[in-house]
Scaffold this active site. Structure first.
Site, PDB file in Angstrom:
ATOM      1  CG  ASP A 170      -1.639  -3.827   4.670  1.00  0.00           C
ATOM      2  OD1 ASP A 170      -1.486  -3.385   3.425  1.00  0.00           O
ATOM      3  OD2 ASP A 170      -2.173  -4.864   5.053  1.00  0.00           O
TER       4      ASP A 170
ATOM      5  CE  LYS B 271      -4.820  -5.271   5.739  1.00  0.00           C
ATOM      6  NZ  LYS B 271      -4.820  -5.823   4.626  1.00  0.00           N
TER       7      LYS B 271
ATOM      8  CG  ASP C   2      -2.086  -1.105   1.070  1.00  0.00           C
ATOM      9  OD1 ASP C   2      -2.473  -1.611   0.063  1.00  0.00           O
ATOM     10  OD2 ASP C   2      -2.672  -1.366   2.136  1.00  0.00           O
TER      11      ASP C   2
END
Length: 354
Positions: A261, A263, A248
């Site tokens: 990352d 989420k 990401d």
């Protein structure tokens, strides 16, 4: 001073008792005789039934939330549990990797303290290139779930289907995927511009759907501490171990270079343990990046950021080098398991974005 006393007989013995005590006791007896008997609030309770209830509670195990009890509960509420799910009883999987491949590489790399220059790296995933030979991190993790993870994942799916139906469940999952994609697109815009959500003109934020605005507001305090972005939505590949993934973001968080990352979640995840396999995923991305010639630096830290749709403050879970190495070992175990399960994976596996 004259001390008055009287003698009281008791079993042949005589002892002195102060008159004040006699008067007090006599007064208490009189009040008891005159006042009506007080009713206990428990006098109307069915003592026999209450006793059986206590026995049933005391005979129950302290930890009732086991897979077996959950299966029995689900069978009672939703109907018979399918046999395949019943047979999948959780079993611990504790072992180290057979071969400990290095997490980082030595060589002529930029030091973490060196300033970054140029736009962020963005290597798109070519879905046609090496389509039949390189599995993705997501695919490997999905196909090597532990029996316990499979059990709880199936139970979650079953409960949603019972509530929404098959079509409702399909729509629900598609909506989650759509929201996640829009959220990542908004993050790309913000990080590429070098700005933060708090500094954007309010009129600019209106172009994003309300759900995305909530997610962005949720992690706005995290974005304030993200700087020096080196990569966004960029493919990383480990040629030796034969896997790839799309990271990401690679940037500094509080001055430390991390694989980040992003989420989304409907439930709070205040602890790293609430993020399930996400730490392994981040370690897999970092290990691939550290072995990928397209990146001239090494990353030893990770960051998992959890955003919430209602805009409540998101959680940022940082993984130091020790935690990253621990999860790297777990990743190697999962990768070995994947290879053992699919010896012919080179001809059957296709890469995925995540």
């Amino acid at each position: 001073m004259l001390i008055l006393s009287r003698f009281v007989s008791s079993g042949g013995s005589r002892f002195a008792q102060p008159p004040s005590l006699c008067v007090t006791r006599s007064l208490w007896v009189c009040l008891q005789l005159k006042s009506p008997k007080r009713q206990s609030p428990y006098s109307s309770v069915d003592s026999e039934r209450y006793s059986s209830l206590v026995k049933s509670v005391m005979s129950t195990r302290v930890s009732s939330q086991t897979p077996e009890s959950l299966l029995a509960e689900d069978e009672h509420v939703y109907g018979p549990v399918i046999k395949a799910a019943q047979n999948r009883t959780p079993t611990p999987e504790m072992r180290g990797p057979k071969t400990l491949h290095p997490f980082t590489q030595s060589g002529d790399y930029q030091e973490p303290g060196e300033p970054e220059a140029g736009p962020p790296t963005r290597i798109p995933l070519n879905r046609n290139q090496n389509r039949s030979s390189v599995p993705s991190v997501t695919r490997i993790l999905q196909q090597t779930l532990s029996q316990e993870q499979i059990f709880y994942l199936e139970r979650w799916k079953r409960r949603i289907i019972a509530e929404l139906g098959e079509e409702g469940f399909k729509e629900y999952t598609q909506n989650l995927f759509r929201q996640g994609k829009l959220f990542h697109s908004a993050l790309e815009d913000i990080l590429s511009s070098g700005s933060t959500w708090m500094n954007i003109d309010p009129s600019e934020t209106q172009k994003y759907p309300p759900d995305v605005q909530g997610y962005m507001q949720s992690i706005s305090h995290v974005l304030e501490e993200v700087s020096a972005v080196r990569a966004i939505e960029s493919t990383v590949k480990h040629d030796t171990l034969n896997y790839l993934g799309v990271a990401d973001c690679v940037a500094r968080y509080r001055g430390v270079l991390c694989v980040i990352d992003w989420k989304t979640s409907e439930k709070p995840k205040p602890f790293l343990s609430n993020t399930y396999d996400n730490p392994i995923q981040v370690a897999a991305y970092a290990g691939a990046l550290n072995n990928d010639e397209n990146y001239k630096y090494q990353v030893e830290n990770g960051l998992i950021v959890v955003a919430y749709k209602d805009g409540s403050p998101g959680h940022a879970h940082q993984l130091n080098p020790e935690l990253m190495l621990e999860n790297w070992k777990s990743w190697l175990v999962r990768l070995e398991k994947f290879t053992e399960q699919r010896p012919n994976q080179a001809s059957t596996t296709t890469p995925e974005k995540r």
